[in-house]
Scaffold this motif. Structure first.
Motif, mmCIF file in Angstrom:
data_model
loop_
_atom_site.group_PDB
_atom_site.id
_atom_site.type_symbol
_atom_site.label_atom_id
_atom_site.label_comp_id
_atom_site.label_asym_id
_atom_site.label_seq_id
_atom_site.Cartn_x
_atom_site.Cartn_y
_atom_site.Cartn_z
ATOM 1 N N VAL A 4 0.839 -1.200 0.000
ATOM 2 C CA VAL A 4 0.000 0.000 0.000
ATOM 3 C C VAL A 4 0.874 1.249 0.000
ATOM 4 N N LEU A 5 1.897 1.236 0.847
ATOM 5 C CA LEU A 5 2.779 2.391 0.927
ATOM 6 C C LEU A 5 3.579 2.569 -0.352
ATOM 7 N N ARG A 6 3.939 1.459 -0.976
ATOM 8 C CA ARG A 6 4.765 1.544 -2.171
ATOM 9 C C ARG A 6 3.967 1.952 -3.394
ATOM 10 N N TRP A 7 2.736 1.428 -3.508
ATOM 11 C CA TRP A 7 1.965 1.642 -4.730
ATOM 12 C C TRP A 7 0.711 2.488 -4.528
ATOM 13 N N LEU A 32 -2.314 10.160 2.550
ATOM 14 C CA LEU A 32 -1.408 11.023 3.296
ATOM 15 C C LEU A 32 -1.460 10.689 4.782
ATOM 16 N N GLN A 33 -2.658 10.462 5.305
ATOM 17 C CA GLN A 33 -2.787 10.102 6.713
ATOM 18 C C GLN A 33 -2.152 8.745 6.990
ATOM 19 N N LEU A 34 -2.327 7.813 6.071
ATOM 20 C CA LEU A 34 -1.731 6.488 6.220
ATOM 21 C C LEU A 34 -0.209 6.581 6.265
ATOM 22 N N VAL A 35 0.349 7.379 5.380
ATOM 23 C CA VAL A 35 1.804 7.543 5.329
ATOM 24 C C VAL A 35 2.310 8.208 6.605
ATOM 25 N N ARG A 36 1.583 9.214 7.079
ATOM 26 C CA ARG A 36 1.984 9.879 8.319
ATOM 27 C C ARG A 36 1.965 8.881 9.479
ATOM 28 N N ASP A 37 0.855 8.124 9.595
ATOM 29 C CA ASP A 37 0.716 7.180 10.706
ATOM 30 C C ASP A 37 1.799 6.111 10.678
ATOM 31 N N ALA A 38 2.177 5.707 9.470
ATOM 32 C CA ALA A 38 3.197 4.666 9.329
ATOM 33 C C ALA A 38 4.610 5.213 9.470
ATOM 34 N N GLY A 39 4.744 6.535 9.489
ATOM 35 C CA GLY A 39 6.064 7.134 9.580
ATOM 36 C C GLY A 39 6.914 6.870 8.350
ATOM 37 N N ALA A 40 6.249 6.709 7.211
ATOM 38 C CA ALA A 40 6.952 6.398 5.960
ATOM 39 C C ALA A 40 7.458 7.687 5.332
ATOM 40 N N LEU A 41 8.528 8.222 5.864
ATOM 41 C CA LEU A 41 9.006 9.542 5.467
ATOM 42 C C LEU A 41 9.430 9.589 4.001
ATOM 43 N N ALA A 42 9.976 8.498 3.505
ATOM 44 C CA ALA A 42 10.426 8.496 2.114
ATOM 45 C C ALA A 42 9.274 8.654 1.138
ATOM 46 N N GLU A 316 5.036 18.928 18.134
ATOM 47 C CA GLU A 316 4.276 18.207 17.109
ATOM 48 C C GLU A 316 4.423 18.877 15.748
ATOM 49 N N ILE A 317 4.398 20.193 15.724
ATOM 50 C CA ILE A 317 4.596 20.917 14.460
ATOM 51 C C ILE A 317 6.011 20.672 13.949
ATOM 52 N N GLY A 318 6.968 20.714 14.859
ATOM 53 C CA GLY A 318 8.348 20.469 14.466
ATOM 54 C C GLY A 318 8.535 19.090 13.864
ATOM 55 N N ALA A 319 7.885 18.086 14.464
ATOM 56 C CA ALA A 319 7.990 16.724 13.933
ATOM 57 C C ALA A 319 7.350 16.631 12.555
ATOM 58 N N ARG A 320 6.253 17.341 12.363
ATOM 59 C CA ARG A 320 5.569 17.320 11.063
ATOM 60 C C ARG A 320 6.445 17.953 9.982
ATOM 61 N N LEU A 321 7.149 19.020 10.335
ATOM 62 C CA LEU A 321 7.903 19.786 9.339
ATOM 63 C C LEU A 321 9.405 19.527 9.375
ATOM 64 N N PHE A 322 9.847 18.591 10.219
ATOM 65 C CA PHE A 322 11.260 18.223 10.296
ATOM 66 C C PHE A 322 12.132 19.395 10.728
ATOM 67 N N ILE A 323 11.604 20.162 11.667
ATOM 68 C CA ILE A 323 12.379 21.259 12.242
ATOM 69 C C ILE A 323 12.276 21.161 13.763
ATOM 70 N N SER A 324 13.103 21.887 14.473
ATOM 71 C CA SER A 324 13.083 21.808 15.931
ATOM 72 C C SER A 324 11.916 22.610 16.502
ATOM 73 N N ALA A 325 11.535 22.250 17.732
ATOM 74 C CA ALA A 325 10.475 22.993 18.421
ATOM 75 C C ALA A 325 10.900 24.447 18.630
ATOM 76 N N ARG A 326 12.197 24.655 18.824
ATOM 77 C CA ARG A 326 12.703 26.025 18.997
ATOM 78 C C ARG A 326 12.502 26.839 17.720
ATOM 79 N N THR A 327 12.718 26.195 16.571
ATOM 80 C CA THR A 327 12.501 26.890 15.294
ATOM 81 C C THR A 327 11.027 27.226 15.110
ATOM 82 N N VAL A 328 10.155 26.294 15.506
ATOM 83 C CA VAL A 328 8.715 26.556 15.437
ATOM 84 C C VAL A 328 8.372 27.771 16.296
ATOM 85 N N LYS A 329 8.910 27.813 17.507
ATOM 86 C CA LYS A 329 8.655 28.940 18.408
ATOM 87 C C LYS A 329 9.114 30.251 17.785
#
Length: 363
Positions: A4-7, A32-42, A316-329
């Motif tokens: 599912v993730l691949r195709w 998109l939600q499935l990919v997020r939940d699975a942590g399939a970043l690639a 949580e925002i930082g994890a979503r956007l691959f940035i630090s919580a400090r950067t979000v702040k």
């Protein structure tokens, strides 16, 4: 799950093939939600791109821009080589000539060096941009290149309406009919309002008299039953232009005024200006409008503000956007300053007055 993730991206491709944008939106959201939940970043950039394309198609430019900003973050974090297809689609519809032309040129240049199919997206974007700017010969040439590959069905099919409009307006009826025949091969088997509405609009460009009038009306009726406001506005614009050339100025004004207001509301600046110019030709003036944001927020700031409004914490925002919580702040501090607010609780009110951030993503 691995398959599912691949195709899974092919599910949205299937919706594209049958002109079903509503299913494309729903499928893109689920994947998109499935990919997020699975942590399939690639896989994340691919599905963000599909969702952004679907949002842009219905005229949700704020939602599409937020997703494009998230794509940039995901690509930087994963090292993905995903091309800027979603950004090209969004910019071409927005119709900002300098910005869009620069992105088109850089994309074609990089594609030529690496032989990537992303060049087709760039030519499609150019066709949309030039049609909006009423530069029809250039639009026709761009559309010809965008529809030249039998292997990239999504771009080729979706660029055919651009090809019909550009060729017809450039005075090459034969080329326009060839493009229309190719378009009808994809729309007729589908039979839904989007497919048949786009076909009717395209066919009207090559028709005369009562037949053209009926086709324009059919296109508007069908497209009004879809979520695709940009396609509806373009049908109203073409009908208004045709009515003016038939000497029916009062009827033309109604269609052109409606199209102009819808383009301006969505944020399609080039097409809005084209409609305004046509209105002037009927003897009516229309205020030149451009989309204004809170002078605002950059794409990343707007995305962070929307995620904060939805209740996500800085980590949580930082994890979503691959940035630090400090950067979000840090970015939220800039958001608060620009919006003249002092807390997250005020975001909903502040963003409600900003056309760039009003619609929730729901993805």
């Amino acid at each position: 799950m691995e398959d599912v993730l691949r195709w899974g991206w092919m599910a949205t491709a299937a919706s594209d093939a049958v002109w079903d944008n509503e299913d494309m939106l729903a499928t893109a959201a689920r994947m998109l939600q499935l990919v997020r939940d699975a942590g399939a970043l690639a896989q994340l950039p691919i599905h963000l791109s599909a969702a952004a394309l679907a949002r842009a198609w219905i005229g949700d430019f704020a939602g599409a821009a937020s997703l494009v900003a998230e794509i940039d973050s995901a690509v930087a974090a994963t090292g993905s080589r995903l091309g800027p297809g979603a950004a090209l689609r969004l910019r071409s519809l927005q119709g900002k000539e300098a910005e869009t032309s620069a992105l088109i040129a850089s994309t074609i240049e990089h594609a030529a060096a690496g032989g990537h199919a992303i060049a087709l997206y760039a030519h499609w974007a150019a066709a949309v941009l030039y049609n909006g700017l009423a530069r029809y010969p250039e639009a026709a040439e761009s559309a010809r290149q965008a529809t030249s590959s039998p292997f990239e069905v999504f771009v080729s099919v979706r660029a055919l309406p651009e090809f019909v409009e550009a060729a017809a307006r450039a005075g090459d009826a034969e080329l326009a009919r060839e493009a229309l025949e190719r378009l009808a091969e994809t729309t007729q088997p589908c039979g839904n309002d989007l497919a048949l509405g786009v076909e009717a609009r395209s066919r009207a460009l090559l028709s005369d008299g009562a037949a053209a009038d009926d086709l324009y009306r059919e296109a508007i009726d069908r497209l009004r039953r879809t979520q695709l406001r940009p396609e509806l506005a373009r049908a109203q614009l073409l009908y208004g232009e045709w009515l003016r050339r038939q000497g029916r100025r009062v009827d033309a004004r109604e269609q052109l005024r409606t199209a102009h207001d819808l383009f301006a509301t969505i944020g399609m600046e080039a097409f809005a200006e084209r409609a305004r110019t046509e209105l002037l030709a009927t003897g009516e003036t229309a205020r030149k409008r451009t989309v204004e944001t809170s002078d605002a927020l950059t794409a990343q700031e707007a995305l962070i503000a929307r995620l904060a409004r939805e209740g996500l914490s800085n980590p949580e925002i930082g994890a979503r956007l691959f940035i630090s919580a400090r950067t979000v702040k840090y970015h939220l501090g800039k958001v608060f300053t620009k919006l003249d607010i002092s807390s997250r609780s005020q975001l909903d009110r502040a963003l409600a007055s900003d056309p760039a951030t009003t619609r929730p993503l729901q993805l």
